[in-house]
Design an enzyme around this catalytic site. Sequence first.
Site, PDB file in Angstrom:
ATOM      1  N   SER A  98      -1.580  -5.774  -6.870  1.00 57.64           N
ATOM      2  CA  SER A  98      -2.204  -4.529  -7.320  1.00 57.64           C
ATOM      3  C   SER A  98      -2.849  -4.796  -8.667  1.00 57.64           C
ATOM      4  O   SER A  98      -2.372  -5.627  -9.440  1.00 57.64           O
ATOM      5  CB  SER A  98      -1.137  -3.445  -7.435  1.00 57.64           C
ATOM      6  N   GLU A 141      -2.864  -4.222   6.982  1.00 63.30           N
ATOM      7  CA  GLU A 141      -3.511  -2.905   6.855  1.00 63.30           C
ATOM      8  C   GLU A 141      -4.972  -2.968   7.298  1.00 63.30           C
ATOM      9  O   GLU A 141      -5.485  -2.055   7.945  1.00 63.30           O
ATOM     10  CB  GLU A 141      -3.425  -2.415   5.407  1.00 63.30           C
TER      11      GLU A 141
END
Length: 459
Positions: A276, A289
Site C-alpha cells: 500500500s 483481485e
Amino acid sequence: MKLWAGRFSKEADERVNDFNSSIRFDSRMYKQDIRGSLAHAAMLSETGIISAEDGEKIKEGLLTIYEDIISGKLQFDPDAEDIHMFIEAELTKRIGDAGKRLHTARSRNDQVALDIRLYLRDESYELIEKLKDLIKVLCDMGDMHLDTVMPGYTHLQRAQPVTFAHHLMAYASMLMRDVGRIKDTVKRMNFSPLGACALAGTTYPTDRDMTADILGFDGPTLNSLDSVSDRDFCIELASALSLIMMHLSRFSEEIIAWCSWEFKFIELDDAFSTGSSIMPQKKNPDVAELVRGKTSRVYGDLMSLLTMMKGLSLAYNKDMQEDKEAIFDAIDTVKLCLDTFTPMLSTCRVLKENMRNAAARGFINATDCADYLTKKGVAFRDAYKITGQLVAQCIEKGLTLETLPIEEYKAACPEFDEDIYEKISLEVCVRERKSAGGPAPCEVKRQIAKVREFLMEEL
Ligand code: ARG
C-alpha cells in the site's frame, strides 16, 4: 487508392476511412491471412482457374511478405482498410498482375471468416495448454496436501472437514470442463468457409475440399450464406472463456479471503503481492483481485458479441467487423490472467496449522457425531437432534465435541461410548469419508490420478 475504387467518383472522406478501417486490430491475423491465401492460390492453380506460373508467383510473393512482416522489414500501413486489403495490395506491388488474380473466386467475406477461425483455433490450443499448466499445479499441490485438514464450508459457515487437496481438486474438475468446452468449440469451428465467396458461392470450378484439407479443417462448411454470416464460434469461445473467468474469479475470491488475517490459510509470495502507498503493514492480493475484476471484461465481450449479432440479416454485414476486438480482448485477458494466476498459486505458502485450527472450531464433526449414533442403530433424525443438543451444550459451556465429558454424552444418549472421541477426531472424520469423490486421502489420490490421466490426453 482503394482496391474497390472503380465504382466511385471520389475518394472516401478521411473520417470514413479511419472509421471503417480495422487494420489496427486485425493485423494480428496476418499469419492466418497468408496461410489462407496460400491454400486458395494452390487450389486456383490446381483447378486451372489461374495458371501454374501465376500460382507459383503468388506463393513466392506471399512467403516473402510473411518473412518481411516477421523480420520487421514490412510495417502494416495504418491507412489500409484491413489486413486482407493490405496483404493483397502489397502482393500486387511486389509481383504485379499475378497478384491481382489471387482474389479470383474469393471475397473478403469468406476470407475474414476463414482468418478468424484459423486464428481462434490456434489460440484455443494455446489456451488449453495454459489451462493444463494450472491443472498440473493443482495436482502437484494436491499431492502435498492430502492430509492437510481444513474446514469445508457452505454459506461460508464451517460445515464438514475436508482437506486442502480435496478443495484444490474441486477447481481441477472445473478447469477440466473448461478444457472440454474449448475442445468442443474447436470441433464446431473447424470447418472451412473459404470458397463461400461473398455469399453465393461462385461459377468457377473451385475445390473447397482441397482448401479445407490444406488448412487442416474437417471439411468445408455446408451453406455459403451461413459460412460468411456465422460467428457462432466466436460466441461459443467467448462463452467458454467467460466460464473460465468465472472459475478463476471464484478461486480468486477464496484466495483473497484465505490471505486475510481473518482466515490466514495461505500467504502469497512477496513476488506475487503488492503493498500500500500509505499503510506500511499491508500485503495485498492484487493479482487475485485483478483476475476477479477482469472477469467482468470477458463477460462484457461475450455480451458485445451476442448483441452485435442479434439483429443481422443474412449474410455479411459490416457490424461483424466488431467481432474481432471483443473476442481478441477476451482471449488476451484470459491468457494474461492464467499466466499470472498459475505462478501466484504455485508459489503460495500453505499455512496448514491455521487451517487445522479453524477446522477444530465450528463443530464441523457434528455430522460424524450423529453418524456415530446412527451406525449404532439410532434413527438419523433422532441422532441429528441429540447431536444438535450436545452442540448447544458445548456452546453454552465453551467446550467442543472433543472436550465434552463422556458423562454428558451418555446422559444425552446411552449409545455413546468412549470411542466417540476417536470417531469425531478430524483426521478420522476425513479418513472415513472415502465415498467416491470424497475428501479421504486415498480417494483424493485417486482423483488426482484421474486428473493426471486427463492431462496426458491428446488435444
Ligand atoms: N475488415 C472486414 C471485417 O473484419 C473484412 C470483411 C469486409 N467485407 C466487406 N464486405 N466489407 O469484417
